[in-house]
Scaffold this motif. Sequence first.
Motif, mmCIF file in Angstrom:
data_model
loop_
_atom_site.group_PDB
_atom_site.id
_atom_site.type_symbol
_atom_site.label_atom_id
_atom_site.label_comp_id
_atom_site.label_asym_id
_atom_site.label_seq_id
_atom_site.Cartn_x
_atom_site.Cartn_y
_atom_site.Cartn_z
ATOM 1 N N TRP A 1 36.948 41.606 58.057
ATOM 2 C CA TRP A 1 37.014 41.420 56.614
ATOM 3 C C TRP A 1 37.866 42.457 55.901
ATOM 4 O O TRP A 1 38.238 42.264 54.739
ATOM 5 N N ASP A 2 38.200 43.577 56.520
ATOM 6 C CA ASP A 2 38.973 44.623 55.846
ATOM 7 C C ASP A 2 40.328 44.135 55.335
ATOM 8 O O ASP A 2 40.661 44.346 54.163
ATOM 9 N N PRO A 3 41.143 43.470 56.157
ATOM 10 C CA PRO A 3 42.422 42.992 55.622
ATOM 11 C C PRO A 3 42.257 41.914 54.554
ATOM 12 O O PRO A 3 43.074 41.813 53.634
ATOM 13 N N VAL A 4 41.184 41.152 54.635
ATOM 14 C CA VAL A 4 40.929 40.124 53.622
ATOM 15 C C VAL A 4 40.600 40.788 52.287
ATOM 16 O O VAL A 4 41.102 40.378 51.231
ATOM 17 N N VAL A 5 39.775 41.832 52.323
ATOM 18 C CA VAL A 5 39.429 42.563 51.101
ATOM 19 C C VAL A 5 40.678 43.220 50.515
ATOM 20 O O VAL A 5 40.918 43.148 49.308
ATOM 21 N N LEU A 6 41.476 43.856 51.361
ATOM 22 C CA LEU A 6 42.711 44.477 50.878
ATOM 23 C C LEU A 6 43.626 43.448 50.229
ATOM 24 O O LEU A 6 44.215 43.698 49.175
ATOM 25 N N SER A 7 43.740 42.288 50.841
ATOM 26 C CA SER A 7 44.590 41.228 50.285
ATOM 27 C C SER A 7 44.052 40.744 48.937
ATOM 28 O O SER A 7 44.822 40.488 48.015
ATOM 29 N N ALA A 8 42.742 40.609 48.832
ATOM 30 C CA ALA A 8 42.142 40.171 47.574
ATOM 31 C C ALA A 8 42.372 41.205 46.470
ATOM 32 O O ALA A 8 42.603 40.845 45.311
ATOM 33 N N LEU A 9 42.340 42.481 46.829
ATOM 34 C CA LEU A 9 42.540 43.537 45.839
ATOM 35 C C LEU A 9 44.006 43.699 45.432
ATOM 36 O O LEU A 9 44.302 44.397 44.463
ATOM 37 N N ARG A 10 44.914 43.053 46.157
ATOM 38 C CA ARG A 10 46.331 43.075 45.757
ATOM 39 C C ARG A 10 46.515 42.437 44.389
ATOM 40 O O ARG A 10 47.469 42.735 43.688
ATOM 41 N N LEU A 11 45.600 41.562 44.006
ATOM 42 C CA LEU A 11 45.694 40.858 42.727
ATOM 43 C C LEU A 11 45.278 41.738 41.552
ATOM 44 O O LEU A 11 45.430 41.342 40.399
ATOM 45 N N GLY A 12 44.716 42.906 41.840
ATOM 46 C CA GLY A 12 44.326 43.824 40.778
ATOM 47 C C GLY A 12 42.885 44.265 40.919
ATOM 48 O O GLY A 12 42.142 43.772 41.770
ATOM 49 N N PRO A 13 42.473 45.222 40.075
ATOM 50 C CA PRO A 13 41.100 45.731 40.121
ATOM 51 C C PRO A 13 40.093 44.598 39.948
ATOM 52 O O PRO A 13 40.280 43.700 39.118
ATOM 53 N N THR A 14 39.046 44.647 40.751
ATOM 54 C CA THR A 14 38.081 43.551 40.786
ATOM 55 C C THR A 14 36.674 44.101 41.004
ATOM 56 O O THR A 14 36.483 45.040 41.765
ATOM 57 N N ARG A 15 35.698 43.476 40.364
ATOM 58 C CA ARG A 15 34.288 43.822 40.587
ATOM 59 C C ARG A 15 33.826 43.230 41.920
ATOM 60 O O ARG A 15 34.373 42.240 42.387
ATOM 61 N N ARG A 16 32.804 43.849 42.495
ATOM 62 C CA ARG A 16 32.319 43.427 43.804
ATOM 63 C C ARG A 16 31.869 41.962 43.795
ATOM 64 O O ARG A 16 32.193 41.203 44.705
ATOM 65 N N LYS A 17 31.141 41.556 42.762
ATOM 66 C CA LYS A 17 30.666 40.159 42.685
ATOM 67 C C LYS A 17 31.840 39.182 42.602
ATOM 68 O O LYS A 17 31.800 38.093 43.176
ATOM 69 N N GLU A 18 32.902 39.574 41.910
ATOM 70 C CA GLU A 18 34.088 38.723 41.823
ATOM 71 C C GLU A 18 34.789 38.648 43.181
ATOM 72 O O GLU A 18 35.300 37.597 43.570
ATOM 73 N N LEU A 19 34.816 39.780 43.879
ATOM 74 C CA LEU A 19 35.388 39.777 45.237
ATOM 75 C C LEU A 19 34.608 38.837 46.140
ATOM 76 O O LEU A 19 35.181 38.093 46.932
ATOM 77 N N LEU A 20 33.298 38.883 46.015
ATOM 78 C CA LEU A 20 32.443 38.026 46.839
ATOM 79 C C LEU A 20 32.751 36.552 46.597
ATOM 80 O O LEU A 20 32.775 35.753 47.536
ATOM 81 N N THR A 21 33.044 36.209 45.350
ATOM 82 C CA THR A 21 33.408 34.832 45.007
ATOM 83 C C THR A 21 34.785 34.474 45.567
ATOM 84 O O THR A 21 34.987 33.385 46.105
ATOM 85 N N LYS A 22 35.742 35.404 45.443
ATOM 86 C CA LYS A 22 37.109 35.160 45.922
ATOM 87 C C LYS A 22 37.168 35.036 47.442
ATOM 88 O O LYS A 22 37.973 34.279 47.981
#
Length: 162
Positions: free
Chosen positions: A26-47
């Motif tokens: 999941w680490d590269p997936v999280v990094l990729s999701a954060l490329r879109l900008g600062p995000t809250r944990r719950k929003e990351l969980l949805t993405k």
Amino acid sequence: MLDGPCQTFVSDCQVRAAAELISHVWDPVVLSALRLGPTRRKELLTKIAGASDKVLTQALRRLQARGLVVRDGGADQASVPKGAVYRLSALGASFANGPLAHLAQWAADNQDYLADEPATSQKPVQPETTGRGATREDMDPQRPGPRGTGDAARGKGSTTSC
């Protein structure tokens, strides 16, 4: 690019250090999701569909410990209501927007090839045995590992790029 090769089985090889950054699923997936900008944990969980809350929390902690992700706000900072916001650090952005983005593009370009089964279904070749359960490869003195006794097993001699 690195000019010199890494010693075989050296723990501080640069390729191993870089591969460790993507060794957890999941680490590269999280990094990729954060490329879109600062995000809250719950929003990351949805993405990030498919990651549990526990797995996401572990990934975020691991990425923070490596200096790739920064956590802003939270319970200790009144300026950020509704919890913490995660963002890429400068180091994390250079990794996520550079090598990781190139790896993702390579995977997308080769998706059909990577997803397909081999064209022919051949049985795997069984290694030749010596009659006592050990394979001939196990007995090779130049083969690194617990049974080899040659220079390669002692970490001397040949070097390869890792």
